[in-house]
Enzyme design. Structure first.
Site, PDB file in Angstrom:
ATOM      1  N   GLU B  50       0.813  -1.225   0.000  1.00 24.58           N
ATOM      2  CA  GLU B  50       0.000   0.000   0.000  1.00 24.58           C
ATOM      3  C   GLU B  50       0.840   1.266   0.000  1.00 24.58           C
ATOM      4  O   GLU B  50       0.434   2.297  -0.539  1.00 24.58           O
ATOM      5  CB  GLU B  50      -0.953   0.016   1.195  1.00 24.58           C
ATOM      6  CG  GLU B  50      -2.090  -0.986   1.090  1.00 24.58           C
ATOM      7  CD  GLU B  50      -1.735  -2.359   1.627  1.00 24.58           C
ATOM      8  OE1 GLU B  50      -0.535  -2.613   1.907  1.00 24.58           O
ATOM      9  OE2 GLU B  50      -2.653  -3.178   1.774  1.00 24.58           O
ATOM     10  N   PHE B 112     -12.402  -7.111  12.895  1.00 22.52           N
ATOM     11  CA  PHE B 112     -11.298  -7.589  12.066  1.00 22.52           C
ATOM     12  C   PHE B 112     -10.877  -6.504  11.064  1.00 22.52           C
ATOM     13  O   PHE B 112     -11.715  -5.919  10.393  1.00 22.52           O
ATOM     14  CB  PHE B 112     -11.718  -8.856  11.317  1.00 22.52           C
ATOM     15  CG  PHE B 112     -10.649  -9.356  10.385  1.00 22.52           C
ATOM     16  CD1 PHE B 112      -9.438  -9.812  10.882  1.00 22.52           C
ATOM     17  CD2 PHE B 112     -10.833  -9.342   9.007  1.00 22.52           C
ATOM     18  CE1 PHE B 112      -8.434 -10.258  10.035  1.00 22.52           C
ATOM     19  CE2 PHE B 112      -9.835  -9.785   8.149  1.00 22.52           C
ATOM     20  CZ  PHE B 112      -8.630 -10.251   8.666  1.00 22.52           C
ATOM     21  N   GLN B 113      -9.597  -6.254  11.017  1.00 23.18           N
ATOM     22  CA  GLN B 113      -9.012  -5.218  10.148  1.00 23.18           C
ATOM     23  C   GLN B 113      -9.631  -3.838  10.380  1.00 23.18           C
ATOM     24  O   GLN B 113      -9.812  -3.054   9.457  1.00 23.18           O
ATOM     25  CB  GLN B 113      -9.091  -5.616   8.665  1.00 23.18           C
ATOM     26  CG  GLN B 113      -8.220  -6.837   8.367  1.00 23.18           C
ATOM     27  CD  GLN B 113      -7.929  -7.043   6.894  1.00 23.18           C
ATOM     28  OE1 GLN B 113      -8.766  -6.761   6.043  1.00 23.18           O
ATOM     29  NE2 GLN B 113      -6.740  -7.545   6.590  1.00 23.18           N
ATOM     30  N   LYS B 162     -17.950  -0.214   4.829  1.00 24.32           N
ATOM     31  CA  LYS B 162     -18.412  -1.141   3.798  1.00 24.32           C
ATOM     32  C   LYS B 162     -19.920  -1.049   3.564  1.00 24.32           C
ATOM     33  O   LYS B 162     -20.379  -1.116   2.424  1.00 24.32           O
ATOM     34  CB  LYS B 162     -18.031  -2.566   4.210  1.00 24.32           C
ATOM     35  CG  LYS B 162     -18.217  -3.605   3.103  1.00 24.32           C
ATOM     36  CD  LYS B 162     -17.637  -4.952   3.524  1.00 24.32           C
ATOM     37  CE  LYS B 162     -18.116  -6.084   2.628  1.00 24.32           C
ATOM     38  NZ  LYS B 162     -17.298  -6.232   1.421  1.00 24.32           N
ATOM     39  N   MET B 480      24.293   8.103   3.546  1.00 27.95           N
ATOM     40  CA  MET B 480      24.205   9.422   4.153  1.00 27.95           C
ATOM     41  C   MET B 480      24.445   9.333   5.657  1.00 27.95           C
ATOM     42  O   MET B 480      25.159  10.168   6.229  1.00 27.95           O
ATOM     43  CB  MET B 480      22.843  10.064   3.870  1.00 27.95           C
ATOM     44  CG  MET B 480      22.732  11.496   4.366  1.00 27.95           C
ATOM     45  SD  MET B 480      24.005  12.575   3.682  1.00 27.95           S
ATOM     46  CE  MET B 480      23.129  13.293   2.293  1.00 27.95           C
TER      47      MET B 480
END
Lengths: 160, 566
Positions: B50, B112-113, B162, B480
């Protein structure tokens, strides 16, 4: 310098956390904060007291204004204003101190709002310094609990 | 009015906004939207992580100026996107991020999630929304795009439960958006413009200090006009590169921590600093009290919070850079006080001083024969692409060498994570840029460390036939940080040695891409040429001088005149 800032904002879920998150995220301090609906229930008024030099207060007001849900930001201290705070104090009040406690409450134009055999609950309203003064005076007698509302403030109407 | 479901309404909103490509990764809470996307003409690019989706949308936004769109699922999908959202927020990139959310009835139940992504992203988005009522979907989406692209742009997140996107709704007609609480100011205050212009006419040693705001507001032409009209030298921040032609004689290159000697000296000795769409970042100013100590400061910025945040500004102009610069050009064009030849001539001694600095300490490096110098690779890349490629970068030495040695002559050919400094930005951003401009050469300049942070996006590049080129400046170090350890930590290379690095040539092949390697200076040109001529994703592994440092360097907290030089 202490500043009292008044913020009008959309009354939406999460708005308060946008304001407090801004303060914690940028390291500004909040001394007190109070918020409630205005006449228009879709708009809330938030009064907060903060400290900082001119540059910090400028950043605070600009950053508040940048929040999308904020309608108006006023540094109330820029003009004449009235400020009030309310405190509820539960103070020890036994036989030998009852009279003295009542006298003090009277001097501060407070009200006893709850009585028990060993204590009074007292309501006092006034400027922050007045509220602090009664707390200081009652402390030696024995304060068991206090709850303060934080400052609310309003600019004075134009005299013209 | 015709009824459609929430997902279809969202897709229609995207089409209304002109969205052609979105980047996403599906999950249970966002299946409905992916389903609706299948019936639209919007290209849906499936990334491999993502973070890649949001960076790719960001890359697209930077090179096109359009709003980038990413589509993520709830919970881990959304949190994986957070680094990339913060990246876009730091650099003021217009984006809309749509995240799935568990059904409204489950919100707050540790479903969930489920994660409170609106809470998590509150400090790293310009604004965000949780849509709880299906009738708010369309107005919210429209408002999100409006907020993302106007004023000081930024990412806006919309969280979509949803059940909300599954409801049938009416699709309301589009009306002009007017928000009571959000009205960015574009027009400059004419009095301030006049004050600034008069000040400019009095200046002997003026400098234009240009940031990303010039690119965001498409003000490069107005800026170039102003600089040339008044013969004022220009320096750019990392974000401002391309805002003024890098090969113009007035360009001093980048300023700040790894800026050019001439640019930093010019700022330190200027009597007037004209900041345009820049925010006085600590990487630019170094020690604040030694920054432009003799200069009057004019600051043009659309965001009032940028004004006098770090440095006290004498003449603030809160406006869009394009509007403000146009107003200044108009003032000079019509003012009887302005004599172009006279002003230009009066700045010649100042320019000669600056040219002297540039000659004394040019942007350079020490040639070590067949040991590949990273700066040489970038110079060759610049030469072979005629300075016209879109360059993205990772973060660290690779980013600074690209900024120093590629000559950016136009805006929107440069995409780098400036504010947040996000390693892993370059490859997905390159994919986003290449999807937007399939005919342009797009090169990600990377280090061996940072390329591994989003290397999985090679599969995305391959799947969508997106032949981006990756230049890896490989020193087997996190270069760096190693440089800081060499200079300030007694060469104690704690946690910066990458003993095991994949064989990037074989890795490219594993993804079906092309892998090339150069280990000698004499091989660099051939590798670059072959890569640029290949119609496939290419990884070029340049094995460079291991302990090369980026110079000039202003140590953190020092004055910008205290540069360590080559």
């Amino acid at each position: 310098m202490k500043h009292t800032i008044s913020v009008l904002l959309q009354n939406k879920p999460g708005v308060l956390s946008r304001v407090t998150g801004l303060f914690s995220g940028r390291g500004f301090n909040i001394e007190s904060l109070s918020v409630a609906e205005t006449l228009d229930s879709s708009i809330s008024c938030l009064t907060l007291v903060t400290r900082g030099d001119e540059a910090i207060i400028e950043q605070i007001t600009k950053q508040l204004h940048k929040l999308i849900d904020v309608i108006k930001v006023t540094d109330i201290g820029d003009s004449e204003y009235v400020e009030r705070e309310m405190v509820l104090i539960r103070v020890k009040a036994e036989a030998q101190t009852r009279a003295e406690v009542l006298r003090v409450i009277d001097i501060f134009r407070g009200k006893v709002v709850d009585v028990s055999p060993k204590s009074y609950a007292v309501e006092v309203t006034g400027s922050t310094s007045k509220v602090q003064a009664i707390i200081d005076i009652l402390k030696p007698i024995g304060i068991q609990e206090i709850v303060r509302t934080g400052t609310i403030a309003m600019a004075r109407a134009s005299k013209k | 009015m015709e009824k459609i479901n929430g997902s279809q309404a969202i897709i229609r909103c995207l089409q209304e906004e002109g969205v052609k490509i979105i980047f996403g990764f599906p999950g249970g809470a966002i299946i409905d939207l992916f389903d609706a996307l299948m019936d639209s003409d919007i290209t849906n690019v499936l990334v491999r992580h993502e973070q890649g989706a949001v960076h790719a949308a960001d890359g697209l936004a930077r090179v096109t100026g359009e709003v980038g769109v990413a589509l993520l699922t709830s919970g881990p999908g959304a949190t994986n996107g957070v680094t990339a959202i913060a990246t876009a927020y730091s650099d003021s990139i217009p984006m809309v991020i749509l995240t799935g959310q568990v059904p409204t009835a489950l919100i707050g139940n540790d479903a969930f999630q489920e994660v409170d992504i609106v809470g998590i992203t509150r400090p790293c988005t310009k604004h965000n929304y949780l849509v709880k009522d299906a009738k708010d979907l369309v107005p919210t989406l429209r408002e999100a795009f409006h907020i993302a692209r106007t004023g000081r742009p930024g990412p806006v997140l919309v969280d979509l439960p949803k059940d909300v996107v599954a409801k049938m709704i009416d699709f309301p007609e589009k009306k002009p958006i007017r928000m009571q609480t959000y009205q960015p100011n574009y027009e400059p205050h004419q009095g301030q413009i006049e004050k600034a212009c008069k000040k400019i006419l009095k200046a002997k040693n003026p400098v234009l200090y240009v940031g990303g705001g010039v690119i965001l507001s498409n003000a490069h032409e107005e800026l170039t006009e102003l600089a040339r009209k008044l013969n004022i030298p220009v320096t750019m921040t990392l974000m401002g590169l391309g805002g003024f032609p890098g090969s113009d004689p007035l360009s001093m290159g980048m300023l700040g921590m790894h800026g050019s000697y001439a640019a930093n000296m010019a700022v330190a000795n200027s009597d007037l600093l004209i900041a345009v769409g820049a925010r006085f970042d600590d990487r630019v100013t170094g020690r604040l009290d030694a920054f432009a100590p003799h200069a009057t400061i004019i600051h043009i910025d659309i965001d009032p919070t940028s004004i006098s945040k770090n440095v006290k500004v004498d003449i603030p102009i809160v406006a869009d850079c394009k509007f403000a610069l146009t107003a200044m050009n108009t003032w000079f064009n019509t003012s009887s006080d302005f004599n172009r030849e006279q002003v230009a001539a009066s700045h010649e001694p100042w320019r000669a001083t600056i040219d002297g600095w540039a000659l004394k300490h040019p942007m350079t490096y020490i040639d070590e024969g067949e040991i590949i110098k990273p700066q040489f690779v970038i110079q060759k890349l610049d030469e072979l692409t005629h300075g016209d490629a879109i360059i993205t970068t990772e973060v660290g030495q690779n980013q600074m060498w690209a900024a120093q040695f590629y000559k950016f002559n136009r805006p929107r050919q440069w995409a780098t994570s400036g504010g947040l400094g996000t390693m892993g930005y370059g490859l997905p951003a390159a994919i986003g840029a290449k999807m937007a401009f399939p005919d342009k050469t797009v090169v990600d300049v990377a280090g061996d460390g940072s390329i591994q942070m989003n290397i999985q996006e090679l599969a995305t590049a391959r799947q969508y036939n997106c032949p981006v080129k990756v230049v890896i400046l490989n020193n087997n170090y996190l270069g760096m940080v190693r440089q800081w350890q060499e200079l300030f930590y007694n060469k104690r290379y704690a946690g910066t040695v990458m003993d095991i690095t994949p064989d990037f040539v074989m890795l490219a092949q594993a993804y079906g891409a092309v892998g090339l390697r150069a280990t000698k200076t004499s091989e660099v040109e051939a590798v670059l040429k072959e890569a640029l001529a290949t119609d496939n994703t290419v990884i070029m592994d340049f094995v460079i001088a291991r302990e090369e440092c980026v110079f000039p360097m202003v140590p953190a907290g020092k004055a910008t005149t205290e540069m360590l030089l080559v």
